[in-house]
Design a protein around this motif. Structure first.
Motif, PDB file in Angstrom:
ATOM      1  N   THR A  64       9.743  -2.275  -9.777  1.00  0.00           N
ATOM      2  CA  THR A  64       8.734  -2.011  -8.742  1.00  0.00           C
ATOM      3  C   THR A  64       8.619  -0.529  -8.423  1.00  0.00           C
ATOM      4  N   ALA A  65       9.707   0.229  -8.612  1.00  0.00           N
ATOM      5  CA  ALA A  65       9.640   1.680  -8.407  1.00  0.00           C
ATOM      6  C   ALA A  65       8.681   2.302  -9.401  1.00  0.00           C
ATOM      7  N   THR A  66       8.807   1.908 -10.654  1.00  0.00           N
ATOM      8  CA  THR A  66       7.908   2.412 -11.698  1.00  0.00           C
ATOM      9  C   THR A  66       6.468   2.021 -11.414  1.00  0.00           C
ATOM     10  N   SER A  67       6.272   0.772 -11.027  1.00  0.00           N
ATOM     11  CA  SER A  67       4.932   0.277 -10.736  1.00  0.00           C
ATOM     12  C   SER A  67       4.332   0.992  -9.534  1.00  0.00           C
ATOM     13  N   GLY A  68       5.130   1.170  -8.472  1.00  0.00           N
ATOM     14  CA  GLY A  68       4.634   1.817  -7.265  1.00  0.00           C
ATOM     15  C   GLY A  68       4.212   3.250  -7.499  1.00  0.00           C
ATOM     16  N   ILE A  69       5.018   4.003  -8.261  1.00  0.00           N
ATOM     17  CA  ILE A  69       4.681   5.392  -8.583  1.00  0.00           C
ATOM     18  C   ILE A  69       3.380   5.466  -9.361  1.00  0.00           C
ATOM     19  N   SER A  70       3.223   4.550 -10.305  1.00  0.00           N
ATOM     20  CA  SER A  70       2.005   4.517 -11.113  1.00  0.00           C
ATOM     21  C   SER A  70       0.777   4.268 -10.251  1.00  0.00           C
ATOM     22  N   HIS A  71       0.875   3.313  -9.328  1.00  0.00           N
ATOM     23  CA  HIS A  71      -0.260   3.002  -8.453  1.00  0.00           C
ATOM     24  C   HIS A  71      -0.574   4.163  -7.504  1.00  0.00           C
ATOM     25  N   LEU A  72       0.466   4.848  -7.029  1.00  0.00           N
ATOM     26  CA  LEU A  72       0.242   6.010  -6.172  1.00  0.00           C
ATOM     27  C   LEU A  72      -0.510   7.103  -6.919  1.00  0.00           C
ATOM     28  N   LEU A  73      -0.116   7.356  -8.152  1.00  0.00           N
ATOM     29  CA  LEU A  73      -0.751   8.395  -8.951  1.00  0.00           C
ATOM     30  C   LEU A  73      -2.203   8.071  -9.259  1.00  0.00           C
ATOM     31  N   HIS A  74      -2.522   6.780  -9.344  1.00  0.00           N
ATOM     32  CA  HIS A  74      -3.882   6.359  -9.659  1.00  0.00           C
ATOM     33  C   HIS A  74      -4.719   6.090  -8.407  1.00  0.00           C
ATOM     34  N   GLY A  75      -4.162   6.356  -7.223  1.00  0.00           N
ATOM     35  CA  GLY A  75      -4.917   6.175  -5.989  1.00  0.00           C
ATOM     36  C   GLY A  75      -5.209   4.736  -5.639  1.00  0.00           C
ATOM     37  N   ASN A  76      -4.301   3.832  -5.998  1.00  0.00           N
ATOM     38  CA  ASN A  76      -4.533   2.408  -5.766  1.00  0.00           C
ATOM     39  C   ASN A  76      -3.893   1.886  -4.482  1.00  0.00           C
ATOM     40  N   VAL A  77      -3.357   2.781  -3.639  1.00  0.00           N
ATOM     41  CA  VAL A  77      -2.626   2.343  -2.448  1.00  0.00           C
ATOM     42  C   VAL A  77      -3.446   2.605  -1.191  1.00  0.00           C
ATOM     43  N   ASP A  78      -3.652   1.553  -0.411  1.00  0.00           N
ATOM     44  CA  ASP A  78      -4.319   1.639   0.889  1.00  0.00           C
ATOM     45  C   ASP A  78      -3.239   1.877   1.945  1.00  0.00           C
ATOM     46  N   LYS A  79      -3.240   3.061   2.574  1.00  0.00           N
ATOM     47  CA  LYS A  79      -2.177   3.429   3.508  1.00  0.00           C
ATOM     48  C   LYS A  79      -2.101   2.484   4.707  1.00  0.00           C
ATOM     49  N   THR A  80      -3.248   2.088   5.232  1.00  0.00           N
ATOM     50  CA  THR A  80      -3.261   1.192   6.391  1.00  0.00           C
ATOM     51  C   THR A  80      -2.670  -0.157   6.032  1.00  0.00           C
ATOM     52  N   LEU A  81      -3.118  -0.719   4.920  1.00  0.00           N
ATOM     53  CA  LEU A  81      -2.592  -1.997   4.453  1.00  0.00           C
ATOM     54  C   LEU A  81      -1.105  -1.884   4.126  1.00  0.00           C
ATOM     55  N   PHE A  82      -0.702  -0.754   3.569  1.00  0.00           N
ATOM     56  CA  PHE A  82       0.698  -0.528   3.201  1.00  0.00           C
ATOM     57  C   PHE A  82       1.620  -0.699   4.409  1.00  0.00           C
ATOM     58  N   PHE A  83       1.323  -0.014   5.505  1.00  0.00           N
ATOM     59  CA  PHE A  83       2.201  -0.069   6.670  1.00  0.00           C
ATOM     60  C   PHE A  83       2.093  -1.403   7.411  1.00  0.00           C
ATOM     61  N   ARG A  84       0.925  -2.047   7.330  1.00  0.00           N
ATOM     62  CA  ARG A  84       0.777  -3.358   7.974  1.00  0.00           C
ATOM     63  C   ARG A  84       1.578  -4.433   7.241  1.00  0.00           C
ATOM     64  N   LEU A  85       1.838  -4.215   5.947  1.00  0.00           N
ATOM     65  CA  LEU A  85       2.648  -5.144   5.167  1.00  0.00           C
ATOM     66  C   LEU A  85       4.125  -4.763   5.158  1.00  0.00           C
ATOM     67  N   LEU A  86       4.406  -3.457   5.191  1.00  0.00           N
ATOM     68  CA  LEU A  86       5.768  -2.965   4.982  1.00  0.00           C
ATOM     69  C   LEU A  86       6.754  -3.476   6.024  1.00  0.00           C
ATOM     70  N   VAL A  87       6.469  -3.230   7.299  1.00  0.00           N
ATOM     71  CA  VAL A  87       7.433  -3.577   8.356  1.00  0.00           C
ATOM     72  C   VAL A  87       7.694  -5.079   8.435  1.00  0.00           C
ATOM     73  N   PRO A  88       6.647  -5.925   8.539  1.00  0.00           N
ATOM     74  CA  PRO A  88       6.928  -7.366   8.593  1.00  0.00           C
ATOM     75  C   PRO A  88       7.529  -7.896   7.293  1.00  0.00           C
ATOM     76  N   GLY A  89       7.139  -7.301   6.143  1.00  0.00           N
ATOM     77  CA  GLY A  89       7.695  -7.737   4.871  1.00  0.00           C
ATOM     78  C   GLY A  89       9.188  -7.488   4.790  1.00  0.00           C
ATOM     79  N   VAL A  90       9.625  -6.303   5.217  1.00  0.00           N
ATOM     80  CA  VAL A  90      11.049  -5.959   5.204  1.00  0.00           C
ATOM     81  C   VAL A  90      11.830  -6.850   6.167  1.00  0.00           C
ATOM     82  N   ILE A  91      11.269  -7.071   7.363  1.00  0.00           N
ATOM     83  CA  ILE A  91      11.935  -7.943   8.335  1.00  0.00           C
ATOM     84  C   ILE A  91      12.091  -9.352   7.783  1.00  0.00           C
ATOM     85  N   GLY A  92      11.025  -9.873   7.184  1.00  0.00           N
ATOM     86  CA  GLY A  92      11.090 -11.204   6.592  1.00  0.00           C
ATOM     87  C   GLY A  92      12.087 -11.276   5.451  1.00  0.00           C
TER      88      GLY A  92
END
Length: 255
Positions: A64-92
């Motif tokens: 997932t580290a490799t995949s995440g870096i690739s998506h970041l470089l290609h501009g495929n990450v929505d920052k708002t969606l990222f943080f809305r998923l990150l905190v509850p995802g980690v808690i879960g």
């Protein structure tokens, strides 16, 4: 220090095969590495659910580290969606890891396999009705919490659960895949730490190495498959395999 003279590569071959098959499908569909790996480890190879989930998540820290870096470089990450998923995802994820490691493996195993059977049916249905209907995305944080919990407790499912639901809700497919994959790195890192804290690293290194080798070997083929395989056919086949394999494990446990 590890005794490399006593290292038996043949003992790694089953785990290399599991990692190879799981990554081949994951590369083609953008999901299902954890679900397939955990299904084969628990249902076919008889690995305890908590140990299987620990192994899968440690390997996914690299993939997932490799995949995440690739998506970041290609501009495929929505920052708002990222943080809305990150905190509850980690808690879960932490809650799921705690629950799985706190229960008896013989009791948990049938329920984990039953959950994986349902995921298999879900993927099968999604394949039959591909492409999904477009609707407005509304539920994000609860989805992240639920997906993180099931991913840790069931040994996989973040991609099939979160990605599929966001796509069905109508979010931008490119942003969904990129963001969900990037969040998954932080989820797997946290879940792996939780498992290591509860279980330690004993009896995990060899199997984890095998899964990692298999995953790395299949990565180029997975990328090729993503361009040439029909997503509808692949989803249907994966759904059938996961459902039958997990259902057989449930039958062996309860039958």
């Amino acid at each position: 220090m590890m005794d490399f003279g006593a290292f038996d590569i043949s003992a790694l071959l089953p785990f290399i095969g599991v990692g190879f098959a799981a990554q081949l499908v994951d590369g083609a569909l953008g999901m299902a590495f954890g679900v397939i790996s955990n299904t084969l480890l628990v249902g076919v190879m008889g690995v305890p659910p908590a140990l299987a989930s620990q192994r899968v998540h440690i390997v996914e820290c690299f993939t997932t580290a490799t995949s995440g870096i690739s998506h970041l470089l290609h501009g495929n990450v929505d920052k708002t969606l990222f943080f809305r998923l990150l905190v509850p995802g980690v808690i879960g994820g932490v809650l799921g890891a705690y629950v799985l490691t706190s229960l008896d493996a013989s009791v948990v195993k049938p329920f984990v396999l039953l959950y994986l059977s349902l995921i298999g049916i879900y993927i099968l249905i999604r394949g039959i009705f591909w492409p999904p209907q477009i609707k407005e995305a509304k539920f994000i944080a609860p989805l992240g919490l639920f997906g993180g919990f099931l991913d840790a407790a069931g040994g996989g499912g973040w991609g099939p659960v979160v990605t599929s639901n966001l796509l069905i809700q109508g979010a931008d497919p490119r942003k969904v895949v990129g963001t969900v994959n990037t969040v998954e790195f932080f989820l797997t890192l946290t879940v792996s730490a939780a498992f290591i804290w509860k279980l330690g690293l004993a009896d995990v290194a060899g199997a984890t190495l095998g899964l990692l080798i298999g995953g790395l070997l299949a990565a180029p083929l997975g990328a090729w498959a993503a361009k040439h395989f029909n997503p509808k056919v692949m989803l249907i086949l994966v759904g059938i395999v996961l459902t039958l394999t997990s259902a057989y494990g449930v039958y062996r446990a309860w039958g």
